[in-house]
Motif scaffolding. Structure first.
Motif, PDB file in Angstrom:
ATOM      1  N   ARG A   1       0.738  -1.167  -0.059  1.00 19.98           N
ATOM      2  CA  ARG A   1       0.122   0.101   0.045  1.00 19.98           C
ATOM      3  C   ARG A   1       0.719   1.325   0.144  1.00 19.98           C
ATOM      4  O   ARG A   1       0.500   2.311   0.852  1.00 19.98           O
ATOM      5  CB  ARG A   1      -0.897  -0.050   1.070  1.00 19.98           C
ATOM      6  CG  ARG A   1      -1.918  -0.918   0.984  1.00 19.98           C
ATOM      7  CD  ARG A   1      -3.114  -0.964   2.133  1.00 19.98           C
ATOM      8  NE  ARG A   1      -3.038  -2.027   3.036  1.00 19.98           N
ATOM      9  CZ  ARG A   1      -3.289  -2.147   4.190  1.00 19.98           C
ATOM     10  NH1 ARG A   1      -3.649  -0.909   4.764  1.00 19.98           N
ATOM     11  NH2 ARG A   1      -3.430  -3.298   4.926  1.00 19.98           N
ATOM     12  N   GLY A   2       1.854   1.352  -0.940  1.00 19.42           N
ATOM     13  CA  GLY A   2       2.492   2.514  -0.971  1.00 19.42           C
ATOM     14  C   GLY A   2       3.492   2.773   0.182  1.00 19.42           C
ATOM     15  O   GLY A   2       4.303   3.710   0.346  1.00 19.42           O
ATOM     16  N   GLN A   3       3.893   1.651   1.033  1.00 18.26           N
ATOM     17  CA  GLN A   3       4.851   1.937   2.159  1.00 18.26           C
ATOM     18  C   GLN A   3       6.110   2.515   1.688  1.00 18.26           C
ATOM     19  O   GLN A   3       6.710   1.888   0.835  1.00 18.26           O
ATOM     20  CB  GLN A   3       5.194   0.680   2.864  1.00 18.26           C
ATOM     21  CG  GLN A   3       6.191   0.763   3.967  1.00 18.26           C
ATOM     22  CD  GLN A   3       6.081  -0.496   4.814  1.00 18.26           C
ATOM     23  OE1 GLN A   3       5.111  -0.973   5.397  1.00 18.26           O
ATOM     24  NE2 GLN A   3       7.474  -1.079   4.634  1.00 18.26           N
TER      25      GLN A   3
ATOM     26  N   THR B   1       5.671   4.613   6.539  1.00 20.28           N
ATOM     27  CA  THR B   1       4.433   5.334   6.238  1.00 20.28           C
ATOM     28  C   THR B   1       4.053   5.261   4.824  1.00 20.28           C
ATOM     29  O   THR B   1       5.101   4.787   3.993  1.00 20.28           O
ATOM     30  CB  THR B   1       4.381   6.809   6.792  1.00 20.28           C
ATOM     31  OG1 THR B   1       2.870   7.239   6.758  1.00 20.28           O
ATOM     32  CG2 THR B   1       5.264   7.595   6.256  1.00 20.28           C
ATOM     33  N   ASP B   2       2.959   5.593   4.289  1.00 19.78           N
ATOM     34  CA  ASP B   2       2.833   5.458   2.829  1.00 19.78           C
ATOM     35  C   ASP B   2       3.709   6.825   2.222  1.00 19.78           C
ATOM     36  O   ASP B   2       3.833   7.702   2.820  1.00 19.78           O
ATOM     37  CB  ASP B   2       1.202   5.798   2.525  1.00 19.78           C
ATOM     38  CG  ASP B   2       0.917   7.118   3.293  1.00 19.78           C
ATOM     39  OD1 ASP B   2       0.561   7.977   2.390  1.00 19.78           O
ATOM     40  OD2 ASP B   2       0.344   7.203   4.285  1.00 19.78           O
ATOM     41  N   LYS B   3       3.849   6.619   0.961  1.00 22.21           N
ATOM     42  CA  LYS B   3       4.735   7.619   0.033  1.00 22.21           C
ATOM     43  C   LYS B   3       4.267   9.266   0.187  1.00 22.21           C
ATOM     44  O   LYS B   3       4.913   9.925   0.138  1.00 22.21           O
ATOM     45  CB  LYS B   3       5.026   7.056  -0.936  1.00 22.21           C
ATOM     46  CG  LYS B   3       4.236   6.867  -2.121  1.00 22.21           C
ATOM     47  CD  LYS B   3       4.583   6.368  -3.230  1.00 22.21           C
ATOM     48  CE  LYS B   3       3.245   5.985  -4.231  1.00 22.21           C
ATOM     49  NZ  LYS B   3       3.598   5.317  -5.629  1.00 22.21           N
TER      50      LYS B   3
END
Length: 75
Positions: free
Chosen positions: A33-35, A60-62
């Motif tokens: 999920r974009g980590q 965290t997400d990008k």
């Protein structure tokens, strides 16, 4: 390859310490999920729940990595 086959890594100066951003490539697995991550050394090792840690890692997400990193302070 949790960040995909060609993640972008950027060395930065973070609170007068060397640090690294890891931004995933477009082929990152969907379940991640974009980590993305920020990794930096603590000024001196810290103990967290009985474990000595030398590095701080923020996952965290990008989309929010840089915004959250900008708010971090170490005491």
């Amino acid at each position: 390859k949790p960040y995909g086959t060609h993640p972008t890594t950027s060395k930065i100066d973070f609170h007068s310490r060397e640090a690294c951003f890891i931004i995933p490539s477009p082929d990152q697995p969907k379940e991640m999920r974009g980590q993305s991550a920020l990794i930096t050394a603590y000024e001196k090792p810290v103990e967290i729940e009985g474990t000595i840690c030398k590095y701080f890692i923020l996952w965290t997400d990008k989309e929010h990595l840089r915004d959250i990193a900008d708010t971090l302070e170490f005491f």
